[in-house]
Design a protein around this motif. Structure first.
Motif, short mmCIF file in Angstrom:
data_model
loop_
_atom_site.label_atom_id
_atom_site.label_comp_id
_atom_site.label_asym_id
_atom_site.label_seq_id
_atom_site.Cartn_x
_atom_site.Cartn_y
_atom_site.Cartn_z
N THR A 245 21.78 18.58 8.68
CA THR A 245 20.81 19.59 9.08
C THR A 245 19.51 18.94 9.53
OG1 THR A 245 21.76 21.19 7.51
CG2 THR A 245 19.53 21.63 8.31
N ALA A 246 18.98 18.02 8.73
CA ALA A 246 17.71 17.38 9.06
C ALA A 246 17.81 16.51 10.30
CB ALA A 246 17.23 16.55 7.87
N ASP A 247 18.91 15.78 10.44
CA ASP A 247 19.06 14.87 11.57
C ASP A 247 19.05 15.62 12.91
OD1 ASP A 247 19.70 12.72 13.28
OD2 ASP A 247 20.88 11.74 11.73
N PRO A 248 19.93 16.62 13.12
CA PRO A 248 19.89 17.31 14.41
C PRO A 248 18.60 18.05 14.68
CG PRO A 248 21.48 18.33 12.91
CD PRO A 248 21.08 17.04 12.30
N TRP A 249 18.01 18.70 13.66
CA TRP A 249 16.76 19.44 13.91
C TRP A 249 15.61 18.49 14.25
CZ3 TRP A 249 15.81 24.26 15.06
CH2 TRP A 249 16.72 25.26 14.71
N SER A 250 15.76 17.21 13.96
CA SER A 250 14.71 16.23 14.29
C SER A 250 14.98 15.50 15.59
CB SER A 250 14.57 15.23 13.13
OG SER A 250 14.23 15.89 11.93
N ARG A 251 15.98 15.95 16.34
CA ARG A 251 16.32 15.33 17.62
C ARG A 251 16.15 16.27 18.80
NH1 ARG A 251 19.21 10.45 17.21
NH2 ARG A 251 19.79 9.91 15.08
N LEU A 302 23.64 22.97 15.07
CA LEU A 302 23.68 22.99 16.54
C LEU A 302 23.67 24.41 17.07
CD1 LEU A 302 26.17 20.06 17.10
CD2 LEU A 302 23.76 20.09 17.78
N SER A 303 24.38 25.32 16.42
CA SER A 303 24.37 26.72 16.86
C SER A 303 22.99 27.32 16.70
CB SER A 303 25.40 27.52 16.05
OG SER A 303 26.71 27.08 16.34
N ALA A 304 22.31 27.01 15.58
CA ALA A 304 20.96 27.53 15.37
C ALA A 304 19.97 26.94 16.36
CB ALA A 304 20.52 27.25 13.94
N ILE A 305 20.12 25.65 16.68
CA ILE A 305 19.27 25.02 17.69
C ILE A 305 19.48 25.67 19.05
CG2 ILE A 305 18.94 22.87 19.00
CD1 ILE A 305 19.49 21.40 16.30
N SER A 306 20.74 25.95 19.38
CA SER A 306 21.05 26.62 20.63
C SER A 306 20.38 27.99 20.70
CB SER A 306 22.56 26.75 20.80
OG SER A 306 22.89 27.46 21.98
N SER A 307 20.43 28.73 19.58
CA SER A 307 19.82 30.07 19.56
C SER A 307 18.31 30.00 19.70
CB SER A 307 20.18 30.78 18.25
OG SER A 307 21.57 31.01 18.16
N ARG A 308 17.69 28.98 19.12
CA ARG A 308 16.23 28.91 19.12
C ARG A 308 15.67 28.26 20.38
NH1 ARG A 308 12.81 30.14 15.10
NH2 ARG A 308 10.68 29.30 15.13
N TYR A 309 16.33 27.20 20.84
CA TYR A 309 15.79 26.41 21.94
C TYR A 309 16.66 26.40 23.19
CZ TYR A 309 12.93 24.43 18.14
OH TYR A 309 12.09 24.25 17.08
N GLY A 310 17.86 26.94 23.10
CA GLY A 310 18.73 26.99 24.27
C GLY A 310 19.89 26.01 24.20
N ASP A 311 20.94 26.32 24.95
CA ASP A 311 22.15 25.49 24.96
C ASP A 311 21.86 24.06 25.40
OD1 ASP A 311 23.70 27.58 24.10
OD2 ASP A 311 24.54 28.05 26.08
N SER A 312 20.95 23.88 26.34
CA SER A 312 20.71 22.53 26.86
C SER A 312 20.10 21.63 25.80
CB SER A 312 19.81 22.59 28.10
OG SER A 312 18.55 23.15 27.80
N THR A 313 19.28 22.17 24.92
CA THR A 313 18.72 21.37 23.83
C THR A 313 19.79 21.02 22.80
OG1 THR A 313 16.49 22.26 24.13
CG2 THR A 313 17.01 21.33 21.97
N LEU A 321 23.89 12.41 18.92
CA LEU A 321 24.73 12.20 17.75
C LEU A 321 26.14 11.74 18.12
CD1 LEU A 321 23.70 15.39 15.72
CD2 LEU A 321 22.95 13.04 15.32
N GLU A 322 26.43 11.71 19.42
CA GLU A 322 27.76 11.41 19.94
C GLU A 322 28.81 12.28 19.23
OE1 GLU A 322 30.37 7.56 21.53
OE2 GLU A 322 28.31 7.31 20.81
N TYR A 323 28.55 13.57 19.30
CA TYR A 323 29.37 14.56 18.62
C TYR A 323 30.00 15.49 19.65
CZ TYR A 323 30.61 18.29 15.33
OH TYR A 323 31.29 19.23 14.59
N PRO A 324 31.30 15.75 19.54
CA PRO A 324 31.98 16.56 20.55
C PRO A 324 31.74 18.06 20.35
CG PRO A 324 33.55 15.85 18.90
CD PRO A 324 32.23 15.18 18.55
N TRP A 325 30.50 18.45 20.46
CA TRP A 325 30.15 19.87 20.31
C TRP A 325 30.40 20.62 21.61
CZ3 TRP A 325 26.14 23.22 22.06
CH2 TRP A 325 25.99 24.40 21.29
N PRO A 326 31.01 21.80 21.59
CA PRO A 326 31.33 22.61 20.42
C PRO A 326 32.74 22.38 19.84
CG PRO A 326 31.69 23.91 22.38
CD PRO A 326 31.19 22.56 22.85
N ASP A 327 33.43 21.33 20.27
CA ASP A 327 34.80 21.11 19.77
C ASP A 327 34.82 20.73 18.30
OD1 ASP A 327 35.45 21.52 22.40
OD2 ASP A 327 35.67 19.40 22.87
#
Length: 333
Positions: A245-251, A302-313, A321-327
């Motif tokens: 949670t902390a890592d993605p919200w800080s990126r 990531l879903s919450a970040i998308s809702s707050r700042y948009g899909d591109s963020t 994070l080299e994460y296969p989101w949304p897979d």
């Protein structure tokens, strides 16, 4: 994993740089391996006191390098090396890592921890991988290294390397399987919400393009819109959920996560002393979900970040994070 451990109950040392060590690279292996119940895990660093994690959080050193050496002159069975903020070609960590490799520890470089392995001379002539952003510089620095794409983690003798930050999850489970067999690894993965911790990976999926560069510039320039996100924690907090949670919200280039609560520190479920922020009042709070499998907090973030700042963020964060989101890494729930 190669090489049988020296002990009936293996000893895992996670080495950190007090000045800056990647959050998820450290906290995920520490928590996964501790929860396996198969090994003893200790976080070591050159100095006593705090370890600044990047991009978020602060933890306390559990043992200095010198104290570890005195307590365990035969060395660790496994050494895990996260990404560091500083890139010195020499120093106490490099010297210590050379000694650990010389005493036949299996050395695991998480993400750009591969750079640290390279500086210790552990990548020469070996198959290896690293975070997509560091791949070209690593290949240039170590021309005899045999670059291996499309693998989440790569094993060559006693040296293991991984791709980006979130590869810490599958490689930690692979290490549990190597130590205790497939059943405890699968059970632990299931409890965490991961169905597949294999090494398959799409390396060509991760790259900067014009739209992602623009998102970095745009988010970073909007200083008046930057936010501090507080994550309330108590003793027994889930370190995996917290890191993811902390890592993605800080990126996001729009927000910075901090751990908040009463007192100056708490002890996580897995035994880390986590320092609490005492000088910053968050703009808003995001709470961990105790009913959600630990690893699922990354998709939640990531879903919450998308809702707050948009899909591109959210896409930009997943790229870092080299994460296969949304897979995702597989759904075990």
């Amino acid at each position: 994993m190669p090489r049988p451990p020296k002990r009936v109950r293996p000893l895992v040392a996670i080495v950190a740089d007090n000045r800056g060590t990647e959050t998820t690279d450290l906290m995920i292996p520490q928590a996964v391996l501790t929860r396996s119940g198969l090994v003893d895990v200790v976080v070591v660093a050159p100095e006593s006191g705090d370890i600044a994690l990047m991009p978020a959080l602060t933890i306390a050193t559990q043992q200095t390098l010198d104290a570890f050496d005195r307590a365990h002159p035969d060395g660790a069975d496994y050494v895990i090396v996260p990404a560091f903020h500083h890139d010195e070609s020499s120093g106490p960590v490099i010297d210590w890592l050379k000694r650990q490799a010389g005493s036949h520890a299996v050395v695991v470089g998480i993400c750009e921890g591969a750079k640290v392995l390279g500086r210790a001379g552990l990548l020469d002539g070996r198959k290896a991988t690293t975070h997509w952003y560091a791949a070209d510089s690593l290949r240039l620095a170590y021309p005899t290294m045999r670059w291996t794409p499309h693998r989440r983690y790569v094993i060559d003798g006693g040296i293991v390397t991984t791709t980006g930050v979130t590869a810490s999850l599958p490689v930690s489970l692979a290490l549990v399987e190597a130590i205790g067999g497939s059943r405890p690894a699968r059970e632990l993965a299931g409890r965490m919400g991961i169905a597949d911790y294999g090494d398959a990976h799409r390396s060509d999926r991760y790259r900067l393009n014009a739209s992602r560069i623009w998102r970095v510039v745009s988010n970073g320039a909007a200083l008046w819109r930057h936010e501090t996100v507080g994550i309330p924690v108590d003793d027994g907090a889930d370190g995996i959920a917290l890191a993811l949670t902390a890592d993605p919200w800080s990126r996001t280039y729009r927000s910075q996560a901090i751990a908040v609560g009463t007192g100056s520190s708490v002890i996580t479920r897995d035994g880390l002393r986590l320092r609490l922020a005492d000088r910053h009042k968050p703009d808003w709070l995001i709470r961990l979900d105790a009913g959600m499998p630990s690893a699922k907090h990354l998709d939640r973030a990531l879903s919450a970040i998308s809702s707050r700042y948009g899909d591109s963020t959210a896409d930009l964060v997943a790229l870092q994070l080299e994460y296969p989101w949304p897979d995702g890494l597989g759904d075990a729930g």
